[in-house]
Design a protein around this motif. Structure first.
Motif, PDB file in Angstrom:
ATOM      1  N   PRO A  59      80.706 -59.399 -31.977  1.00  0.00           N
ATOM      2  CA  PRO A  59      79.951 -58.146 -32.053  1.00  0.00           C
ATOM      3  C   PRO A  59      79.968 -57.328 -30.764  1.00  0.00           C
ATOM      4  CG  PRO A  59      78.456 -59.954 -31.640  1.00  0.00           C
ATOM      5  CD  PRO A  59      79.832 -60.567 -31.741  1.00  0.00           C
ATOM      6  N   SER A  60      80.918 -57.578 -29.892  1.00  0.00           N
ATOM      7  CA  SER A  60      80.987 -56.841 -28.631  1.00  0.00           C
ATOM      8  C   SER A  60      81.154 -55.345 -28.887  1.00  0.00           C
ATOM      9  CB  SER A  60      82.175 -57.342 -27.799  1.00  0.00           C
ATOM     10  OG  SER A  60      82.533 -56.411 -26.814  1.00  0.00           O
ATOM     11  N   PRO A  61      80.259 -54.511 -28.370  1.00  0.00           N
ATOM     12  CA  PRO A  61      80.419 -53.058 -28.551  1.00  0.00           C
ATOM     13  C   PRO A  61      81.747 -52.541 -28.007  1.00  0.00           C
ATOM     14  CG  PRO A  61      78.206 -53.566 -27.775  1.00  0.00           C
ATOM     15  CD  PRO A  61      78.997 -54.837 -27.672  1.00  0.00           C
ATOM     16  N   GLU A  62      82.219 -53.133 -26.908  1.00  0.00           N
ATOM     17  CA  GLU A  62      83.497 -52.696 -26.345  1.00  0.00           C
ATOM     18  C   GLU A  62      84.638 -52.959 -27.323  1.00  0.00           C
ATOM     19  OE1 GLU A  62      81.280 -54.648 -24.802  1.00  0.00           O
ATOM     20  OE2 GLU A  62      80.515 -53.211 -23.317  1.00  0.00           O
ATOM     21  N   LEU A  63      84.629 -54.134 -27.954  1.00  0.00           N
ATOM     22  CA  LEU A  63      85.663 -54.457 -28.933  1.00  0.00           C
ATOM     23  C   LEU A  63      85.562 -53.541 -30.145  1.00  0.00           C
ATOM     24  CD1 LEU A  63      87.913 -56.181 -30.167  1.00  0.00           C
ATOM     25  CD2 LEU A  63      86.149 -57.786 -30.927  1.00  0.00           C
ATOM     26  N   ILE A  64      84.348 -53.308 -30.609  1.00  0.00           N
ATOM     27  CA  ILE A  64      84.155 -52.442 -31.773  1.00  0.00           C
ATOM     28  C   ILE A  64      84.707 -51.044 -31.490  1.00  0.00           C
ATOM     29  CG2 ILE A  64      82.385 -51.306 -33.180  1.00  0.00           C
ATOM     30  CD1 ILE A  64      80.718 -53.898 -32.860  1.00  0.00           C
ATOM     31  N   ARG A  65      84.504 -50.549 -30.277  1.00  0.00           N
ATOM     32  CA  ARG A  65      85.050 -49.229 -29.919  1.00  0.00           C
ATOM     33  C   ARG A  65      86.575 -49.257 -29.874  1.00  0.00           C
ATOM     34  NH1 ARG A  65      80.957 -49.650 -25.868  1.00  0.00           N
ATOM     35  NH2 ARG A  65      79.067 -48.516 -26.464  1.00  0.00           N
ATOM     36  N   ILE A  66      87.144 -50.342 -29.358  1.00  0.00           N
ATOM     37  CA  ILE A  66      88.603 -50.464 -29.319  1.00  0.00           C
ATOM     38  C   ILE A  66      89.174 -50.435 -30.734  1.00  0.00           C
ATOM     39  CG2 ILE A  66      90.501 -52.068 -28.812  1.00  0.00           C
ATOM     40  CD1 ILE A  66      88.882 -52.965 -26.347  1.00  0.00           C
ATOM     41  N   LEU A  67      88.547 -51.168 -31.639  1.00  0.00           N
ATOM     42  CA  LEU A  67      89.021 -51.191 -33.023  1.00  0.00           C
ATOM     43  C   LEU A  67      88.920 -49.804 -33.653  1.00  0.00           C
ATOM     44  CD1 LEU A  67      87.447 -54.590 -34.141  1.00  0.00           C
ATOM     45  CD2 LEU A  67      89.865 -54.127 -33.704  1.00  0.00           C
ATOM     46  N   TRP A  68      87.818 -49.125 -33.396  1.00  0.00           N
ATOM     47  CA  TRP A  68      87.650 -47.756 -33.907  1.00  0.00           C
ATOM     48  C   TRP A  68      88.757 -46.843 -33.378  1.00  0.00           C
ATOM     49  CZ3 TRP A  68      84.732 -44.960 -37.286  1.00  0.00           C
ATOM     50  CH2 TRP A  68      84.699 -43.570 -37.112  1.00  0.00           C
ATOM     51  N   ASP A  69      89.033 -46.944 -32.094  1.00  0.00           N
ATOM     52  CA  ASP A  69      90.065 -46.102 -31.482  1.00  0.00           C
ATOM     53  C   ASP A  69      91.452 -46.399 -32.040  1.00  0.00           C
ATOM     54  OD1 ASP A  69      88.160 -44.871 -29.913  1.00  0.00           O
ATOM     55  OD2 ASP A  69      88.560 -46.108 -28.137  1.00  0.00           O
ATOM     56  N   ASN A  70      91.602 -47.578 -32.645  1.00  0.00           N
ATOM     57  CA  ASN A  70      92.895 -47.958 -33.215  1.00  0.00           C
ATOM     58  C   ASN A  70      92.901 -47.911 -34.741  1.00  0.00           C
ATOM     59  OD1 ASN A  70      94.944 -49.086 -31.016  1.00  0.00           O
ATOM     60  ND2 ASN A  70      92.860 -49.543 -30.339  1.00  0.00           N
ATOM     61  N   GLY A  71      91.947 -47.179 -35.311  1.00  0.00           N
ATOM     62  CA  GLY A  71      92.027 -46.868 -36.729  1.00  0.00           C
ATOM     63  C   GLY A  71      91.130 -47.647 -37.659  1.00  0.00           C
ATOM     64  N   ILE A  72      90.292 -48.566 -37.139  1.00  0.00           N
ATOM     65  CA  ILE A  72      89.375 -49.310 -38.000  1.00  0.00           C
ATOM     66  C   ILE A  72      88.105 -48.482 -38.174  1.00  0.00           C
ATOM     67  CG2 ILE A  72      88.102 -51.454 -38.354  1.00  0.00           C
ATOM     68  CD1 ILE A  72      91.112 -51.828 -38.342  1.00  0.00           C
ATOM     69  N   THR A  73      87.872 -47.991 -39.381  1.00  0.00           N
ATOM     70  CA  THR A  73      86.741 -47.088 -39.633  1.00  0.00           C
ATOM     71  C   THR A  73      85.619 -47.735 -40.437  1.00  0.00           C
ATOM     72  OG1 THR A  73      87.827 -46.255 -41.633  1.00  0.00           O
ATOM     73  CG2 THR A  73      88.244 -45.065 -39.574  1.00  0.00           C
ATOM     74  N   HIS A  74      85.901 -48.888 -41.076  1.00  0.00           N
ATOM     75  CA  HIS A  74      84.915 -49.570 -41.912  1.00  0.00           C
ATOM     76  C   HIS A  74      84.561 -50.917 -41.277  1.00  0.00           C
ATOM     77  CE1 HIS A  74      86.202 -46.491 -44.637  1.00  0.00           C
ATOM     78  NE2 HIS A  74      85.475 -46.941 -45.637  1.00  0.00           N
ATOM     79  N   TYR A  75      83.274 -51.293 -41.374  1.00  0.00           N
ATOM     80  CA  TYR A  75      82.799 -52.502 -40.707  1.00  0.00           C
ATOM     81  C   TYR A  75      81.949 -53.330 -41.660  1.00  0.00           C
ATOM     82  CZ  TYR A  75      84.731 -50.370 -36.618  1.00  0.00           C
ATOM     83  OH  TYR A  75      85.631 -49.817 -35.735  1.00  0.00           O
TER      84      TYR A  75
END
Length: 355
Positions: A8-24
């Motif tokens: 649940p790292s916010p930094e990782l979640i932002r990285i995934l978002w920046d690389n196209g992951i929009t659903h969680y």
């Protein structure tokens, strides 16, 4: 769709978002709040099959969650009450499937049985704007056959219930590479799933979802520990079962390790076990972890592939634990995401499948 529970790292979640992951995929109201706060524009799917009614209400009315998982009539009624019988819900009925091909079973706790699926699917269809079927083959599925067999159970459930299904969610279970565990390329999993999806009795517009956790984050981080004592083939280190090494202790997971010493040791490797820092005897990681035989007190060890279920499982038991994080640019110790050179597509990850 990223399964937040894995890390649940916010930094990782932002990285995934920046690389196209929009659903969680979120499994608790705390995860709902975390992702909503970190990524206000993300789409959240509350995929835990058993939720508190107040959590459902907050997720729906405060955070805009519209997708919920369930595996019982009781949960369906709870969702309807909590959302005041909303008409814009996507409801995903979780089927119980086998975990025989996976290293960690998820077959007993959740999922509606084949005998009860018909009634629940029919009832959920009446309550939902969009009806989904989901399942989980277990963590670290070592063969694509796990998904092929689960999809056959999905087929049987659809035929038996005679309902229109809008979403097929194959859940998580996508593997990573660890010592002693080398799964097939991820491309084979994707091909198997896509082939099975195309053959299901569903509408042309039906969507195919997945909830990878481990496969997206295992390579994200390593843990650096210090040797506090050596006793023969046993190393006492300053992290363990109550920290980031839960899986190594409680399910016997082996992780890649490396001695961090300059100059590098030239002594041949030896198999070691680890003891963590707490006073508890079960704070023990059997391994074996292969390290140079001359390792000694004061040495540092990198333990890799702890991006999944490492920091997520930490406690502060006995007063031990550290939140210190250092950003490094080196490659993961092990990876399924190798890059291959091809004449028609230079630098394409070998696990990418074009559908």
């Amino acid at each position: 769709m990223y399964a937040v529970k894995a890390n649940p790292s916010p930094e990782l979640i932002r990285i995934l978002w920046d690389n196209g992951i929009t659903h969680y995929d979120v499994a608790s109201i705390a995860e709902v709040r975390l992702v909503a706060r970190t990524l206000p524009d993300a789409t959240l799917c509350f995929m835990h099959p058993v939720k508190a009614e107040e959590a459902i209400a907050e997720a729906y009315f405060t955070h805009g969650v519209r997708t919920f998982s369930l595996d019982s009539m009781e949960e369906l009624e709870k969702i309807q009450r909590a959302t005041r019988h909303a008409s814009d819900l996507t409801l995903c009925v979780r089927l119980r499937v086998s975990s025989e091909y996976s290293k960690l079973s998820l077959a007993s706790k959740f999922g509606v049985s084949p005998q009860e699926a018909k009634e629940l699917l029919f009832a959920a269809r009446q309550a939902a704007d969009a009806l989904g079927i989901c399942f989980h083959v277990g963590s670290q599925a070592m063969t694509p056959d796990a998904y092929a067999e689960a999809m056959e159970r999905v087929r049987a459930a659809i035929v038996e219930a005679a309902v229109t299904v809008d979403v097929i969610d194959v859940g998580g279970g996508f593997p990573s590479a660890y010592p002693g565990m080398t799964p097939p390329p991820l491309e084979r999993y994707f091909e198997t799933i896509h082939r099975a999806f195309e053959s299901l009795p569903i509408s042309y517009s039906a969507e195919l979802w997945a909830e990878p956790g481990r496969a997206l984050c295992a390579e994200y981080s390593s843990l650096v520990v210090r040797v506090e004592k050596r006793r023969g083939s046993e190393l006492y280190i300053n992290d363990g079962a109550y920290g980031a090494l839960f899986d190594a202790a409680h399910v016997g997971w082996r992780f890649p390790v490396a001695l961090l010493r300059e100059p590098e040791s030239t002594v041949r490797d030896h198999g070691f076990s680890f003891y963590g820092p707490t006073c508890d005897d079960i704070d023990h990681m059997a391994g074996p972890f292969e390290l140079p035989a001359d390792i000694r007190t004061g040495d540092y060890i990198e333990i890799g592939m702890l991006g999944a279920y490492g920091c997520a499982m930490r406690t502060a038991f006995n007063g031990f634990g550290s939140d210190e994080t250092v950003v490094a640019a080196d490659e993961p110790m092990v990876s399924l995401y190798t890059v291959v050179e091809r004449a028609d597509d230079v630098g394409v990850a070998s696990n990418v499948v074009k559908l």
